[in-house]
Design a protein around this motif. Structure first.
Motif, PDB file in Angstrom:
ATOM      1  N   LEU A  95       7.502  -4.104  10.342  1.00 38.72           N
ATOM      2  CA  LEU A  95       6.642  -2.790  10.155  1.00 38.72           C
ATOM      3  C   LEU A  95       7.557  -1.625  10.547  1.00 38.72           C
ATOM      4  N   ILE A  96       8.128  -1.632  11.844  1.00 41.88           N
ATOM      5  CA  ILE A  96       8.833  -0.709  12.303  1.00 41.88           C
ATOM      6  C   ILE A  96      10.163  -0.256  11.452  1.00 41.88           C
ATOM      7  N   SER A  97      10.944  -1.512  11.214  1.00 40.18           N
ATOM      8  CA  SER A  97      12.030  -1.003  10.280  1.00 40.18           C
ATOM      9  C   SER A  97      11.786  -0.948   8.743  1.00 40.18           C
ATOM     10  N   GLN A  98      10.832  -1.498   8.183  1.00 36.00           N
ATOM     11  CA  GLN A  98      10.856  -1.164   6.733  1.00 36.00           C
ATOM     12  C   GLN A  98       9.282  -0.635   6.409  1.00 36.00           C
ATOM     13  N   GLY A  99       8.422  -0.710   7.331  1.00 38.31           N
ATOM     14  CA  GLY A  99       7.032  -0.124   6.897  1.00 38.31           C
ATOM     15  C   GLY A  99       6.181  -1.187   6.220  1.00 38.31           C
ATOM     16  N   TYR A 100       6.648  -2.438   5.840  1.00 34.35           N
ATOM     17  CA  TYR A 100       5.769  -3.509   5.357  1.00 34.35           C
ATOM     18  C   TYR A 100       6.183  -4.637   5.950  1.00 34.35           C
ATOM     19  N   VAL A 101       5.317  -5.993   5.633  1.00 31.68           N
ATOM     20  CA  VAL A 101       5.666  -6.986   6.080  1.00 31.68           C
ATOM     21  C   VAL A 101       6.382  -7.904   4.678  1.00 31.68           C
ATOM     22  N   SER A 102       7.295  -8.392   4.770  1.00 31.22           N
ATOM     23  CA  SER A 102       8.089  -8.941   3.601  1.00 31.22           C
ATOM     24  C   SER A 102       7.506 -10.422   3.389  1.00 31.22           C
ATOM     25  N   GLY A 103       7.545 -10.727   2.190  1.00 28.18           N
ATOM     26  CA  GLY A 103       7.094 -12.079   1.887  1.00 28.18           C
ATOM     27  C   GLY A 103       5.466 -12.203   1.455  1.00 28.18           C
ATOM     28  N   ARG A 104       4.686 -10.896   1.600  1.00 26.96           N
ATOM     29  CA  ARG A 104       3.358 -10.978   1.221  1.00 26.96           C
ATOM     30  C   ARG A 104       3.333 -10.512  -0.171  1.00 26.96           C
ATOM     31  N   PRO A 105       2.739 -11.442  -0.824  1.00 29.81           N
ATOM     32  CA  PRO A 105       2.541 -11.194  -2.446  1.00 29.81           C
ATOM     33  C   PRO A 105       1.843 -10.313  -3.004  1.00 29.81           C
ATOM     34  N   ALA A 106       2.256  -9.564  -3.987  1.00 28.23           N
ATOM     35  CA  ALA A 106       1.373  -8.572  -4.844  1.00 28.23           C
ATOM     36  C   ALA A 106       2.012  -8.737  -6.438  1.00 28.23           C
ATOM     37  N   ILE A 107       1.072  -8.414  -7.288  1.00 30.25           N
ATOM     38  CA  ILE A 107       1.196  -8.523  -8.864  1.00 30.25           C
ATOM     39  C   ILE A 107       2.091  -7.239  -9.038  1.00 30.25           C
ATOM     40  N   GLY A 108       1.837  -6.045  -8.457  1.00 31.73           N
ATOM     41  CA  GLY A 108       2.274  -4.906  -8.706  1.00 31.73           C
ATOM     42  C   GLY A 108       1.475  -4.051  -9.656  1.00 31.73           C
ATOM     43  N   ILE A 109       0.341  -4.083  -9.100  1.00 28.56           N
ATOM     44  CA  ILE A 109      -0.706  -3.159  -9.716  1.00 28.56           C
ATOM     45  C   ILE A 109      -1.782  -2.726  -8.744  1.00 28.56           C
ATOM     46  N   GLN A 110      -2.505  -1.772  -9.059  1.00 25.28           N
ATOM     47  CA  GLN A 110      -3.624  -1.253  -8.397  1.00 25.28           C
ATOM     48  C   GLN A 110      -4.630  -1.428  -9.374  1.00 25.28           C
ATOM     49  N   GLY A 111      -5.836  -1.728  -8.727  1.00 27.19           N
ATOM     50  CA  GLY A 111      -7.192  -2.008  -9.477  1.00 27.19           C
ATOM     51  C   GLY A 111      -8.326  -2.237  -8.745  1.00 27.19           C
ATOM     52  N   GLN A 112      -9.515  -2.418  -9.630  1.00 32.53           N
ATOM     53  CA  GLN A 112     -10.822  -2.506  -8.928  1.00 32.53           C
ATOM     54  C   GLN A 112     -11.605  -3.276  -9.825  1.00 32.53           C
ATOM     55  N   GLU A 139       2.859  -0.595 -10.811  1.00 35.02           N
ATOM     56  CA  GLU A 139       3.991  -0.179  -9.963  1.00 35.02           C
ATOM     57  C   GLU A 139       5.172  -0.371 -10.671  1.00 35.02           C
ATOM     58  N   PRO A 140       5.761   1.252 -10.673  1.00 37.49           N
ATOM     59  CA  PRO A 140       7.042   1.267 -11.328  1.00 37.49           C
ATOM     60  C   PRO A 140       8.081   0.087 -10.803  1.00 37.49           C
ATOM     61  N   GLY A 141       8.853  -0.391 -11.760  1.00 35.04           N
ATOM     62  CA  GLY A 141       9.828  -1.264 -11.184  1.00 35.04           C
ATOM     63  C   GLY A 141       9.417  -2.693 -11.094  1.00 35.04           C
ATOM     64  N   SER A 142       8.181  -2.852 -11.090  1.00 34.64           N
ATOM     65  CA  SER A 142       7.581  -4.290 -11.004  1.00 34.64           C
ATOM     66  C   SER A 142       7.582  -5.025 -12.162  1.00 34.64           C
TER      67      SER A 142
END
Length: 191
Positions: free
Chosen positions: A83-100, A122-125
């Motif tokens: 979290l300190i070095s890159q701002g997120y935890v790698s390996g946690r999955p995401a589709i690459g969208i925002q939604g509801q 998400e651009p680049g996803s």
């Protein structure tokens, strides 16, 4: 506030919502809103992060047994470092969208199925590369029917970034399937 936090067990295996966790058992008084505080040793070193308590409930009020649990610092430190070095935890999955979750009024008015409506891609996803668009509705994830954002999050969290999943999409009165490679979840807003 501070409590004595006597450690009564280490490596206590607990199952929480289907997830196995190995925790430190302590008598630190944990109440709603104060989890996340440090569990420290007599030298002032953080040895754990207080995370949950055991309690029983009666019909009139909650009773606390004075049994708390902390995540061992050895388990938390790699996550903190990421979290300190890159701002997120790698390996946690995401589709690459925002939604509801698609609300019932919209479903009925537009004759749409229940699911998760995409509000942004998400651009680049891989989702962008495969042509997902805002207003597409995700109704299936692999072989699981999706009727809410909670369903979608639960389905994807069993996987890791880099895994390939099949989404069933509803767009303009038609259903189609698309294979998406999951990406790292870099922010909480990306699913």
């Amino acid at each position: 506030t501070m409590t004595d936090g006597i450690v009564s067990a280490i490596n206590r295996d607990l199952n929480l919502s289907g997830r196995q966790m190995t925790l430190i058992q302590t008598n630190a008084a944990l109440n709603s809103g104060n989890s996340g505080g440090p569990l420290i040793n007599c030298y002032g070193q953080v040895i754990g992060i207080n995370t949950m308590k055991m309690s029983s409930y009666s019909s009139t009020s909650a009773t606390v047994e004075g049994l708390g649990f902390a995540i061992p610092i050895t388990a938390a430190k790699p996550i903190l470092d990421e979290l300190i070095s890159q701002g997120y935890v790698s390996g946690r999955p995401a589709i690459g969208i925002q939604g509801q979750t698609l609300d019932l009024r919209t479903q009925v008015f537009f004759h749409m199925p229940s699911g998760v409506v995409i509000t942004a891609v998400e651009p680049g996803s891989d989702a962008e590369a495969k042509g997902l668009e805002p207003d597409d509705v995700i109704v299936g994830f692999n072989d699981t029917a999706i009727s809410s954002l909670e369903d979608l999050v639960a389905a994807k969290n069993d996987l890791g970034s880099g895994d390939v999943v099949t989404l069933t999409i509803y767009r303009g009165g038609r259903y189609y399937e698309v294979d998406i490679t999951l990406m790292d979840q870099t922010t909480a807003e990306i699913y």
